[in-house]
Scaffold this motif. Structure first.
Motif, PDB file in Angstrom:
ATOM      1  N   PRO A 246      66.243 -42.326  74.308  1.00  0.00           N
ATOM      2  CA  PRO A 246      66.870 -41.095  73.828  1.00  0.00           C
ATOM      3  C   PRO A 246      66.070 -39.888  74.309  1.00  0.00           C
ATOM      4  O   PRO A 246      64.848 -39.978  74.483  1.00  0.00           O
ATOM      5  CB  PRO A 246      66.808 -41.238  72.303  1.00  0.00           C
ATOM      6  N   PRO A 247      66.712 -38.770  74.568  1.00  0.00           N
ATOM      7  CA  PRO A 247      65.994 -37.623  75.136  1.00  0.00           C
ATOM      8  C   PRO A 247      64.975 -36.978  74.210  1.00  0.00           C
ATOM      9  O   PRO A 247      64.016 -36.358  74.669  1.00  0.00           O
ATOM     10  CB  PRO A 247      67.117 -36.638  75.486  1.00  0.00           C
ATOM     11  N   ARG A 248      65.167 -37.124  72.895  1.00  0.00           N
ATOM     12  CA  ARG A 248      64.236 -36.504  71.937  1.00  0.00           C
ATOM     13  C   ARG A 248      63.896 -37.516  70.844  1.00  0.00           C
ATOM     14  O   ARG A 248      64.507 -38.573  70.740  1.00  0.00           O
ATOM     15  CB  ARG A 248      64.881 -35.250  71.322  1.00  0.00           C
ATOM     16  N   ARG A 249      62.919 -37.169  70.026  1.00  0.00           N
ATOM     17  CA  ARG A 249      62.531 -38.062  68.935  1.00  0.00           C
ATOM     18  C   ARG A 249      62.070 -37.240  67.737  1.00  0.00           C
ATOM     19  O   ARG A 249      61.484 -36.160  67.877  1.00  0.00           O
ATOM     20  CB  ARG A 249      61.424 -39.022  69.371  1.00  0.00           C
ATOM     21  N   LEU A 250      62.356 -37.763  66.547  1.00  0.00           N
ATOM     22  CA  LEU A 250      61.925 -37.133  65.308  1.00  0.00           C
ATOM     23  C   LEU A 250      60.460 -37.460  65.046  1.00  0.00           C
ATOM     24  O   LEU A 250      60.022 -38.598  65.232  1.00  0.00           O
ATOM     25  CB  LEU A 250      62.781 -37.642  64.146  1.00  0.00           C
ATOM     26  N   VAL A 251      59.688 -36.462  64.626  1.00  0.00           N
ATOM     27  CA  VAL A 251      58.290 -36.662  64.262  1.00  0.00           C
ATOM     28  C   VAL A 251      58.016 -36.052  62.896  1.00  0.00           C
ATOM     29  O   VAL A 251      58.704 -35.119  62.457  1.00  0.00           O
ATOM     30  CB  VAL A 251      57.309 -36.054  65.296  1.00  0.00           C
ATOM     31  N   PHE A 252      57.023 -36.599  62.226  1.00  0.00           N
ATOM     32  CA  PHE A 252      56.523 -36.058  60.963  1.00  0.00           C
ATOM     33  C   PHE A 252      55.270 -35.265  61.262  1.00  0.00           C
ATOM     34  O   PHE A 252      54.407 -35.726  62.029  1.00  0.00           O
ATOM     35  CB  PHE A 252      56.225 -37.210  60.002  1.00  0.00           C
ATOM     36  N   LEU A 253      55.154 -34.085  60.673  1.00  0.00           N
ATOM     37  CA  LEU A 253      54.031 -33.195  60.960  1.00  0.00           C
ATOM     38  C   LEU A 253      53.223 -32.883  59.702  1.00  0.00           C
ATOM     39  O   LEU A 253      53.793 -32.598  58.641  1.00  0.00           O
ATOM     40  CB  LEU A 253      54.530 -31.874  61.557  1.00  0.00           C
ATOM     41  N   HIS A 254      51.900 -32.952  59.844  1.00  0.00           N
ATOM     42  CA  HIS A 254      50.989 -32.399  58.843  1.00  0.00           C
ATOM     43  C   HIS A 254      50.632 -30.992  59.322  1.00  0.00           C
ATOM     44  O   HIS A 254      50.005 -30.830  60.382  1.00  0.00           O
ATOM     45  CB  HIS A 254      49.730 -33.254  58.719  1.00  0.00           C
ATOM     46  N   LEU A 255      51.007 -29.995  58.561  1.00  0.00           N
ATOM     47  CA  LEU A 255      50.787 -28.607  58.963  1.00  0.00           C
ATOM     48  C   LEU A 255      49.458 -28.086  58.441  1.00  0.00           C
ATOM     49  O   LEU A 255      48.938 -28.562  57.418  1.00  0.00           O
ATOM     50  CB  LEU A 255      51.926 -27.723  58.437  1.00  0.00           C
ATOM     51  N   ASP A 256      48.920 -27.100  59.130  1.00  0.00           N
ATOM     52  CA  ASP A 256      47.677 -26.451  58.728  1.00  0.00           C
ATOM     53  C   ASP A 256      47.857 -25.844  57.337  1.00  0.00           C
ATOM     54  O   ASP A 256      48.690 -24.960  57.132  1.00  0.00           O
ATOM     55  CB  ASP A 256      47.336 -25.362  59.743  1.00  0.00           C
ATOM     56  N   GLY A 257      47.066 -26.333  56.390  1.00  0.00           N
ATOM     57  CA  GLY A 257      47.208 -25.890  55.010  1.00  0.00           C
ATOM     58  C   GLY A 257      46.690 -24.499  54.726  1.00  0.00           C
ATOM     59  O   GLY A 257      46.895 -23.982  53.624  1.00  0.00           O
ATOM     60  N   SER A 258      46.030 -23.876  55.693  1.00  0.00           N
ATOM     61  CA  SER A 258      45.493 -22.536  55.463  1.00  0.00           C
ATOM     62  C   SER A 258      46.555 -21.449  55.638  1.00  0.00           C
ATOM     63  O   SER A 258      46.328 -20.301  55.266  1.00  0.00           O
ATOM     64  CB  SER A 258      44.326 -22.268  56.415  1.00  0.00           C
ATOM     65  N   GLU A 259      47.689 -21.815  56.222  1.00  0.00           N
ATOM     66  CA  GLU A 259      48.753 -20.829  56.437  1.00  0.00           C
ATOM     67  C   GLU A 259      49.403 -20.459  55.104  1.00  0.00           C
ATOM     68  O   GLU A 259      49.652 -21.317  54.252  1.00  0.00           O
ATOM     69  CB  GLU A 259      49.812 -21.392  57.382  1.00  0.00           C
ATOM     70  N   VAL A 260      49.703 -19.183  54.920  1.00  0.00           N
ATOM     71  CA  VAL A 260      50.311 -18.710  53.679  1.00  0.00           C
ATOM     72  C   VAL A 260      51.800 -19.063  53.643  1.00  0.00           C
ATOM     73  O   VAL A 260      52.334 -19.474  52.615  1.00  0.00           O
ATOM     74  CB  VAL A 260      50.119 -17.193  53.526  1.00  0.00           C
ATOM     75  N   HIS A 261      52.475 -18.921  54.783  1.00  0.00           N
ATOM     76  CA  HIS A 261      53.914 -19.124  54.839  1.00  0.00           C
ATOM     77  C   HIS A 261      54.238 -20.384  55.640  1.00  0.00           C
ATOM     78  O   HIS A 261      53.605 -20.666  56.669  1.00  0.00           O
ATOM     79  CB  HIS A 261      54.605 -17.916  55.482  1.00  0.00           C
ATOM     80  N   LEU A 262      55.229 -21.122  55.176  1.00  0.00           N
ATOM     81  CA  LEU A 262      55.704 -22.278  55.919  1.00  0.00           C
ATOM     82  C   LEU A 262      56.554 -21.812  57.098  1.00  0.00           C
ATOM     83  O   LEU A 262      57.389 -20.915  56.950  1.00  0.00           O
ATOM     84  CB  LEU A 262      56.566 -23.176  55.028  1.00  0.00           C
ATOM     85  N   PRO A 263      56.371 -22.393  58.286  1.00  0.00           N
ATOM     86  CA  PRO A 263      57.265 -22.054  59.395  1.00  0.00           C
ATOM     87  C   PRO A 263      58.672 -22.530  59.079  1.00  0.00           C
ATOM     88  O   PRO A 263      58.864 -23.645  58.587  1.00  0.00           O
ATOM     89  CB  PRO A 263      56.655 -22.815  60.579  1.00  0.00           C
ATOM     90  N   PRO A 264      59.689 -21.713  59.336  1.00  0.00           N
ATOM     91  CA  PRO A 264      61.060 -22.056  58.942  1.00  0.00           C
ATOM     92  C   PRO A 264      61.749 -22.977  59.941  1.00  0.00           C
ATOM     93  O   PRO A 264      61.229 -23.251  61.037  1.00  0.00           O
ATOM     94  CB  PRO A 264      61.749 -20.695  58.902  1.00  0.00           C
ATOM     95  N   HIS A 265      62.929 -23.447  59.534  1.00  0.00           N
ATOM     96  CA  HIS A 265      63.782 -24.242  60.414  1.00  0.00           C
ATOM     97  C   HIS A 265      63.997 -23.497  61.732  1.00  0.00           C
ATOM     98  O   HIS A 265      64.266 -22.301  61.757  1.00  0.00           O
ATOM     99  CB  HIS A 265      65.134 -24.484  59.735  1.00  0.00           C
ATOM    100  N   GLY A 266      63.893 -24.216  62.840  1.00  0.00           N
ATOM    101  CA  GLY A 266      64.113 -23.627  64.156  1.00  0.00           C
ATOM    102  C   GLY A 266      62.868 -23.111  64.839  1.00  0.00           C
ATOM    103  O   GLY A 266      62.924 -22.709  66.003  1.00  0.00           O
TER     104      GLY A 266
END
Length: 326
Positions: A246-266
Motif C-alpha cells: 500500500p502507498p501509505r501506512r498508519l503510525v502511532f506517535l508519541h508527541l513531545d510532551g513539552s508542547e502546550v498545544h496539540l498539533p491538529p488534524h492535517g
C-alpha cells in the motif's frame, strides 16, 4: 466529514463542554478530562455518541444483499454478533465505515455524523429486486458506548452491539436523559478518542482522505474479508493485498510532551532530521492527551519512511510506533 444536525440533551449536564469538529453536538468532556479517561479505562460510565448516524436495513434479503455491497462477509452474520464493514469506491477508496449488528429481523449500523444520508442514497440505488428496506433512524435512536468491563445493564428496548472494546447501545433517543441519570458518570468524546488513538483504531474522515484504501489503516481483517469478492472496489483490495505494498501506512506517535498545544488534524509530518521545512511525508490524523501516555497521535505517512526514524508533526517532535507494517 459532515457536521451533525442533532444536539444532545446531555449537553445540559453539569460541567459539559461541547465538542468541536466532527463531534459537534455532544460533550467533549464534563470538566475532568483525565478522570473521565481513567473511568472509561476502568470500565465505568458511558460515552454519549448520540450525534452519530443510525441506519437500519430490514427485509428477508437484508444480509445477502449487504454481502454484495460491503467489504465484510455478512451473508451468514449470526444474530447479535458485531462486525465492521466498509463501502469502497470503484477504485477501492474508502467512502463509508459501518459498525454493524443484526438482531434477527433488522441489521443496525451506526456511522460517522452526517454521513448517513449519502450512505442511504447509495444503498437505495442498489436495491433492484431485493426484498430490503433501508431507513434513517437517527432521529429515533441514539448511540451510547459502554466500556469493556462495564456492569451496566442495557435497557430492554436497546439493541446491543458488543465488541472487545465495549458495548454500543442503539437506545431510543427519548430515553437519553433517563439513562444518564441512572447510569452515570457521563464521559466526553475526548476521553473516548484518546483511548481509540491508544488502541490504534482508525476513524473515517480523520484517518482517511479521498484516496485512502483499507490496507493503509489496518482495516484488512477487521472490516475487510479477503475470502469474498463481488463488491465494488474488490479488485483494488485483492491487487494491493497480493503485492503487499500500500502507498501509505498508519503510525502511532508519541508527541513531545513539552508542547502546550496539540498539533491538529492535517498537520504535515516530516523527517525530524530534515527539519520543519523539508518534504512532507504524510499528515497527522488525530491527536489526543492521554492520562498515562501523555500527548499521542495517529498519522498517515508514506510506506517507505523508515520505521525507526524520528518525525516532526509540524514543529512537534514525534517518535513512531508501527501500526501497519511497511
Amino acid at each position: 466529514m459532515l457536521r451533525p444536525t442533532l444536539v444532545s440533551p446531555l449537553l445540559s449536564l453539569p460541567g459539559a463542554v461541547p465538542a468541536e469538529g466532527p463531534d459537534e453536538g455532544v460533550a467533549g468532556h464534563y470538566g475532568e478530562l483525565f478522570r473521565e479517561q481513567r473511568a472509561l479505562a476502568d470500565g465505568t460510565g458511558f460515552v454519549d455518541l448520540s450525534h452519530r448516524g443510525v441506519v437500519t436495513v430490514t427485509g428477508d434479503d437484508r444480509l445477502s444483499w449487504l454481502h454484495l455491497l460491503l467489504t465484510q462477509h455478512v451473508s451468514e452474520l449470526p444474530t447479535g454478533q458485531a462486525t465492521e464493514a466498509l463501502v469502497l469506491s470503484a477504485n477501492g477508496h474508502i467512502e463509508h465505515a459501518l459498525y454493524l449488528v443484526d438482531d434477527g429481523t433488522t441489521t443496525w449500523a451506526h456511522v460517522e455524523p452526517g454521513t448517513q444520508t449519502a450512505l442511504i442514497d447509495y444503498l437505495e440505488s442498489m436495491k433492484f429486486f431485493y426484498r430490503v428496506e433501508v431507513a434513517d433512524r437517527t432521529a429515533e435512536y441514539a448511540v451510547l458506548h459502554l466500556p469493556a468491563g462495564s456492569i451496566t445493564e442495557a435497557p430492554a428496548d436497546a439493541v446491543v452491539r458488543e465488541t472487545a472494546h465495549g458495548r454500543d447501545l442503539f437506545l431510543p433517543r427519548a430515553e437519553l436523559t433517563a439513562f444518564a441519570a441512572a447510569h452515570g458518570p457521563a464521559i466526553g468524546v475526548l476521553a473516548h478518542e484518546a483511548l481509540r488513538v491508544e488502541a490504534h483504531r482508525p476513524r473515517l474522515g480523520l484517518e482517511t482522505d479521498h484516496r485512502t484504501i483499507p490496507h493503509e489503516l489496518g482495516w484488512i481483517g477487521t472490516a475487510v474479508h479477503l475470502q469474498k469478492g463481488c463488491y465494488r472496489g474488490q479488485e483494488t483490495v485483492a491487487r494491493v493485498h497480493n503485492l503487499g505494498k500500500p502507498p501509505r501506512r498508519l503510525v502511532f506517535l508519541h508527541l513531545d510532551g513539552s508542547e502546550v498545544h496539540l498539533p491538529p488534524h492535517g498537520t504535515p509530518v516530516r523527517l525530524a532530521a530534515d527539519g520543519p521545512e523539508s518534504r512532507q511525508l504524510g499528515f497527522l490524523t488525530t491527536s489526543a492527551r492521554h492520562h498515562e501516555l501523555g500527548p499521542i497521535a495517529l498519522a498517515l505517512i508514506k510506506r517507505n519512511v523508515p520505521v525507526d526514524a524520528p518525525l516532526l508533526a509540524g514543529t512537534t517532535a514525534a517518535a513512531q510506533e508501527v501500526v501497519v507494517e511497511p
